[in-house]
Write an enzyme that holds these catalytic residues in place. Structure first.
Site, PDB file in Angstrom:
ATOM      1  N   ARG A  16       0.839  -1.193   0.000  1.00 14.38           N
ATOM      2  CA  ARG A  16       0.000   0.000   0.000  1.00 14.38           C
ATOM      3  C   ARG A  16       0.885   1.257   0.000  1.00 14.38           C
ATOM      4  NH1 ARG A  16      -0.628   4.669   2.425  1.00 14.38           N
ATOM      5  NH2 ARG A  16      -0.199   3.704   4.428  1.00 14.38           N
ATOM      6  N   ASP A  17       1.588   1.508   1.097  1.00 13.03           N
ATOM      7  CA  ASP A  17       2.353   2.750   1.220  1.00 13.03           C
ATOM      8  C   ASP A  17       3.490   2.798   0.208  1.00 13.03           C
ATOM      9  OD1 ASP A  17       3.341   5.160   2.117  1.00 13.03           O
ATOM     10  OD2 ASP A  17       3.423   4.592   4.217  1.00 13.03           O
ATOM     11  N   HIS A 214       4.260   3.997  12.867  1.00 13.56           N
ATOM     12  CA  HIS A 214       4.526   3.952  11.432  1.00 13.56           C
ATOM     13  C   HIS A 214       5.613   4.986  11.148  1.00 13.56           C
ATOM     14  CE1 HIS A 214       3.076   3.860   7.096  1.00 13.56           C
ATOM     15  NE2 HIS A 214       3.551   5.087   7.120  1.00 13.56           N
ATOM     16  N   HIS A 216       8.864   6.561   8.856  1.00  6.32           N
ATOM     17  CA  HIS A 216       9.618   6.645   7.600  1.00  6.32           C
ATOM     18  C   HIS A 216      11.079   6.888   7.963  1.00  6.32           C
ATOM     19  CE1 HIS A 216       6.417   6.859   4.407  1.00  6.32           C
ATOM     20  NE2 HIS A 216       5.719   6.837   5.517  1.00  6.32           N
ATOM     21  N   CYS A 247       5.535   9.464   0.512  1.00  4.09           N
ATOM     22  CA  CYS A 247       4.248  10.152   0.561  1.00  4.09           C
ATOM     23  C   CYS A 247       4.230  11.184  -0.547  1.00  4.09           C
ATOM     24  CB  CYS A 247       4.057  10.821   1.914  1.00  4.09           C
ATOM     25  SG  CYS A 247       2.560  11.829   2.001  1.00  4.09           S
ATOM     26  N   ASN A 256       9.163   3.901   3.975  1.00  3.88           N
ATOM     27  CA  ASN A 256       8.962   3.405   5.331  1.00  3.88           C
ATOM     28  C   ASN A 256      10.246   2.752   5.823  1.00  3.88           C
ATOM     29  OD1 ASN A 256       6.070   2.560   3.783  1.00  3.88           O
ATOM     30  ND2 ASN A 256       5.910   3.683   5.687  1.00  3.88           N
TER      31      ASN A 256
END
Lengths: 325, 325
Positions: A16-17, A214, A216, A247, A256
């Site tokens: 996803r990310d 979460h 990064h 992002c 991440n």
């Protein structure tokens, strides 16, 4: 290090990310292979898709198919990210176990990212709660709703985020029905002392509902921040294989925390993740096949496991000295 | 974060550890410029050279000149690394303030690196002590002798290093006259829990003589390990600008912890290093000029300081919430 290892959950969010922040779209077949490879390595928590309009994020257009594949594994916790009520309804129909709804604590980031204020996102969150509860009452299974607080540790647009804002949004999210609060360092600005302070701040407000972090790795502090979070009792972390991710609304943000490097650190400290490092490293091959030319990051992938790594996980106090006899 | 900031010493070792591990030799003029730029950024501890035979390490052939330049700064602590008595005598003549003599706790690494056993290195260390004391008695200034224990956290040749060996060598080094014990993760194998255990182990043996730690960032844990060392009271760390460095006898080893990223972490946590981050980042230009094509590493150099970084160093509990009014 006790004989009974403490468990830490590592959620793979690269599907996803990671994928939503690169220009190319990974074909569905490769996403299936990635899920298979991660599962084979022992990963049992995956955030596999987001439900956003396909014209905004074509990378996620196959969310239903990807989730259906993930759900073929009985013991895999399947999560989707949703930005709004419609997304939540689609996620419910797809059959996910967990829904993460991001709520930015920075107004500037929230407006840039979803064109809504944090207060409007809280309202939308409450509507999602209602929708989920309706489905549940109608006989659907209980789906967890996670408030994913974003830009908690700083924002590239707004700069520093007042602690009072973080506390206010966390409180409002719980009042709006969040089962779980997750804290996101969306733009990679978290620093170790701040991480400890903010965990305690949020825990004061939401208690045991603070679950996962979460991070990064924008400024190289991803693992140091994770270490502080562990010391403050956090036992659930998001990470992306090969550090894929970022992002789109956070210029300069990098991926991440790298899943392999995170698992290596946890493993070295005696935490039990259920993940096999050799298989996890091998699973990078799926990304190399699917995304030729895309940079894959990771220290462990380059350096390899230390010699006799499993042995170094044991203590050596009782060993006889091999030198200076 | 109290008003009085706690001081942490960052020793720039790139001029020694960094330069001795790359194939090219940096011209003396650039080494002078590097020292100037580091000093201008506020760095007051530098390990600027090693005294090894020029045929083995031509990169260090200008050690005398480089040290002479460093000594033009009155308040700069100047360190040299020496592998043997002859090197120590040359370092004394050059006028350094500190001498670091490496002693490997791994027999395999010691034999590969200097063709001597750890026990023989302890004997050589005792001879250095005698030589330094002789110089001191003859009216020379007091020079600090540091035992730089290497491969403390693992060895690429031997694998895991028994804790008993670490304790035995630390004890022997103090008995042989070490003023200070420094612990080196020569091959980049240190992990956070182990770092805490080994610091306590060595402190039990040598007490307050345990001063500084020297990490490599081979597996991405350099800053996490530093964090643990800080929590265990260590206030002195080696680092290399742009992460330059490695160990010629440690295959796969990468550079030291990156000075800029380390200072950023310390700064964010409220520690006082005396180093200006913007100037430190600017000093990378010397390396780019001197070593065109050489990879320069660093997260902060790529991502930049977070917006309003100085502001994020302050607490925000008292700030009014900007959201959800």
């Amino acid at each position: 290090m006790s004989d009974i290892q403490e468990r830490v959950v590592v959620t793979e969010v690269g599907m996803r990310d990671g994928l939503q922040s690169i220009a190319r779209t990974m074909p569905t077949e490769f996403k299936r292979r990635w899920i298979d490879a991660a599962y084979a390595a022992g990963v049992r928590h995956m955030e596999v898709a987001s439900f956003v309009p396909a014209k905004l994020l074509p990378q996620m257009a196959d969310a239903d198919e990807v989730i259906a594949h993930a759900l073929t594994y009985d013991d895999l916790m399947v999560t989707a990210l949703v930005p709004n009520l419609k997304g939540a309804q689609r996620a419910l129909e797809a059959g996910v176990h967990r829904i993460v709804a991001p709520i930015s604590v920075s107004s500037a980031h929230s407006l840039a990212n979803v064109r809504r204020t944090p207060a409007e996102m809280i309202e939308a969150f409450a509507a999602m709660r209602e929708s989920i509860d309706g489905t549940s009452k109608a006989g659907g299974r209980r789906v967890e709703l996670i408030a994913g607080l974003s830009t908690v540790f700083g924002c590239t647009l707004q700069g520093a985020v007042p602690y009072a804002d973080i506390a206010a949004i966390a409180r409002a999210a719980v009042q709006a029905g969040a089962d779980v609060i997750a804290l996101g360092d969306t733009t990679g600005e978290a620093t170790p002392r701040q991480v400890g302070e903010i965990i305690e701040l949020v825990r004061d407000v939401v208690g045991g509902k603070l679950h996962s972090l979460h991070f990064h790795d924008t400024r190289g502090l991803g693992l140091a921040n994770t270490l502080v979070a562990l010391q403050h009792g956090i036992r659930e972390f998001d990470a992306s294989l090969a550090g894929l991710g970022g992002c789109p609304h956070a210029p300069g943000a990098t991926g991440n925390v790298n899943t392999e490097d995170l698992v290596f650190m946890l493993d070295s400290m005696g935490y039990e993740t259920g993940i096999d490092l050799d298989r996890l490293l091998a699973s990078r091959a799926v990304l190399a096949d699917a995304l030729p030319g895309e940079p894959l990051y990771g220290y462990l992938a380059r350096a390899g496991l230390p010699k006799q790594f499993s042995a170094t996980r044991q203590r050596f106090e009782s060993s006889d000295s091999q030198v200076l006899q």
